[in-house]
Design an enzyme around this catalytic site. Structure first.
Site, short mmCIF file in Angstrom:
data_model
loop_
_atom_site.label_atom_id
_atom_site.label_comp_id
_atom_site.label_asym_id
_atom_site.label_seq_id
_atom_site.Cartn_x
_atom_site.Cartn_y
_atom_site.Cartn_z
N GLN A 108 0.82 -1.21 0.00
CA GLN A 108 0.00 0.00 0.00
C GLN A 108 0.85 1.26 0.00
O GLN A 108 0.66 2.15 -0.83
CB GLN A 108 -0.93 0.02 1.21
CG GLN A 108 -1.75 1.31 1.32
CD GLN A 108 -2.69 1.33 2.51
OE1 GLN A 108 -2.96 0.30 3.11
NE2 GLN A 108 -3.18 2.49 2.86
N GLU A 157 26.60 5.73 -8.02
CA GLU A 157 27.36 6.71 -7.24
C GLU A 157 26.74 6.93 -5.87
O GLU A 157 27.45 7.19 -4.90
CB GLU A 157 27.47 8.03 -8.00
CG GLU A 157 28.40 7.97 -9.20
CD GLU A 157 28.58 9.35 -9.83
OE1 GLU A 157 29.06 10.27 -9.15
OE2 GLU A 157 28.23 9.49 -11.02
N GLU A 215 -3.44 -7.35 -2.46
CA GLU A 215 -4.88 -7.09 -2.50
C GLU A 215 -5.14 -5.94 -3.47
O GLU A 215 -4.27 -5.11 -3.72
CB GLU A 215 -5.42 -6.81 -1.11
CG GLU A 215 -4.78 -5.65 -0.38
CD GLU A 215 -5.60 -4.38 -0.52
OE1 GLU A 215 -6.79 -4.50 -0.87
OE2 GLU A 215 -5.06 -3.29 -0.29
#
Length: 477
Positions: free
Chosen positions: A13, A277, A91
């Site tokens: 999420q 870098e 989900e």
């Protein structure tokens, strides 16, 4: 100059929401609308399709689509730009917001991978239970995206260490990247549990297991930037004058960090910095791969009219606690490495002067074995602000990425909460029931303790003997 592509993976999420906010800003900066067209192309096609609603992208005045944009965008034969990204969640609800939102035509349908069941804030469920069944599908899609690249530079992963999918499935995916694409750099933007703000009781378990369990591939990400929502809420309240900050406000700040982090990859500049870098300059030892970030200037649009922000001002703000995006005070620790990324109306002369001032500040202490410590990036592209953002438009900005021993405050908070629950074996049965062994908890906890010890030893003062070899002496902060 040959293009070196970067693939972004947004997991769980928090990762999906951070990714959606970042791509909104990237498109705004490159002059790409919600259909994946350059705004000039969109104007030419306006008569052939209905006008899109206000998504915060259509109002852009930037048209920076060029050769550098192919680092993050793939262009089709019809001229459409598609982000090199993959959204993953176990989900469907969060991904459906992106799938059916204003930018639904921007992303390829195969770039949205979601399941039917939630990981239920359970690391083991995301890594072993549902994650094992989901893994082949995701790895196959990543493989196809890599094959579409001519010269892959690396991966950027966004996730949360406190959730089930972000921690469990995120660890599985990052472990797979380190084994299958070992020559590619992997940078992780990870939301760490906060000391006083929590969405789930088992967040300490998930965070320790995510960072401490050696999975297949072993090395994990090359560099993991840690964020904490509690610090971001503080920035929203104190600097942006937002009384009730939401995830949308927090994600807009994360998007600005991601934009600064990748600006030198997407636009030509005076001093560019690529992914490898960051890893080379910020990670002195493999276990000390947890830098933090700060961003300046941060001000509301109402205050911007009364402020004049110079290069020296934003450089000084970057080392102040109020601008940090993690819940720790860098003044209590020592800097091992620091990377300052400037954008906009910035001259190298002003940067050099500001750096000299910062180095002489008493609050900025570097370890004695790395007295210089600063890596600088300069990009002259003006920072962009989405129209719906509460942040004020500015002509210049700075983002500081730094590795500081003060991060041990975060590890100490999480470890203390982990130990309190583990002492009672609370909630452990839910993890064991998904295929974990109880011994893996202690193994992960020991790994976190080693990280804390490594940070302490790396920042201890070194005294050279007559032969020129160093002995470390502990120092209390």
């Amino acid at each position: 100059m040959a293009t070196r592509e970067v693939i972004s993976l947004h997991i769980g999420q928090a990762g999906v929401q951070m990714g959606a906010a970042a791509w909104d800003l990237f498109c705004h900066e490159h002059g790409i609308d919600g259909d994946g067209l350059n705004t000039e192309q969109a104007i030419g096609q306006a008569k052939s399709k209905p006008a899109s609603d206000d998504s915060g992208i259509a109002d852009t005045t930037n048209a920076f689509v060029g050769e550098e944009s192919s680092t993050f965008f793939a262009q089709t034969g019809s001229g459409k730009y598609t982000p090199r990204s993959l959204f993953i969640d176990l989900e469907p609800n969060v991904i459906d917001v992106v799938r059916h939102g204003d930018s639904r035509r921007l992303f390829h349908p195969d770039q949205m991978i979601s399941g039917d069941e939630d990981a239920a804030n359970n690391f083991a469920r995301g890594c072993y239970g549902l994650g094992r069944m989901f893994n082949d599908r995701v790895e196959e899609r990543i493989r196809k995206m890599v094959e579409q690249c001519d010269n892959l530079q690396g991966f950027i992963v966004t996730n949360s260490a406190g959730g089930g999918t972000g921690s469990g499935f995120g660890a599985r995916i990052i472990g797979g990247l380190s084994s299958s694409y070992s020559k590619a750099t992997t940078l992780q933007l990870c939301v760490q549990p906060s000391p006083r703000i929590s969405n789930a009781v088992v967040e300490p378990y998930n965070a320790v297991l995510h960072h401490g369990m050696p999975l297949a591939g072993g090395n994990r990400s090359g560099c993991t930037f840690l964020f904490q929502n509690e610090a971001s809420y503080g920035v929203c309240s104190n600097k942006l004058d937002i009384q009730l900050p939401s995830y949308e406000h927090v994600n807009s700040i994360m998007a600005q960090v991601a934009s600064s982090l990748t600006s030198s990859l997407r636009f030509a500049g005076a001093l560019n910095v690529d992914l490898s870098e960051f890893q080379t300059n910020l990670v002195p030892y493999p276990s000390l791969r947890y830098p933090m970030t700060s961003l300046a200037p941060l001000m509301s649009a109402e205050k911007a009219y009364y402020e004049h922000v110079s290069v020296a001002d934003i450089t000084r703000q970057c080392v102040e606690k109020d601008y940090q995006l993690a819940c720790c005070d860098p003044m209590r620790g020592k800097y091992m490495a620091c990377c300052l990324l400037f954008r906009g109306d910035v001259s190298p002369c002003d940067v050099s002067s500001a750096m000299r001032t910062v180095k002489h500040m008493k609050s900025v202490r570097f370890v004695d074995w790395c007295p210089t410590g600063f890596k600088v990036g300069i990009n002259h592209t003006t920072p962009s602000i989405l129209p719906k953002s509460h942040m004020a438009p500015v002509s210049r900005s700075a983002c500081m990425l730094y590795n500081n021993s003060a991060i041990n405050e975060t590890w100490a908070d999480i470890s203390r909460q982990f130990d309190m629950m583990m002492h009672k074996r609370a909630f452990v049965h839910w993890f064991v029931g998904e295929g974990m062994e109880e011994g893996e908890f202690s193994e992960a906890r020991e790994h976190i303790a080693c990280i804390q010890k490594d940070y302490e030893e790396a920042t201890a003062d070194t005294v050279l003997d007559d032969a020129g070899y160093g002995d470390e002496q502990d120092e209390e902060y």
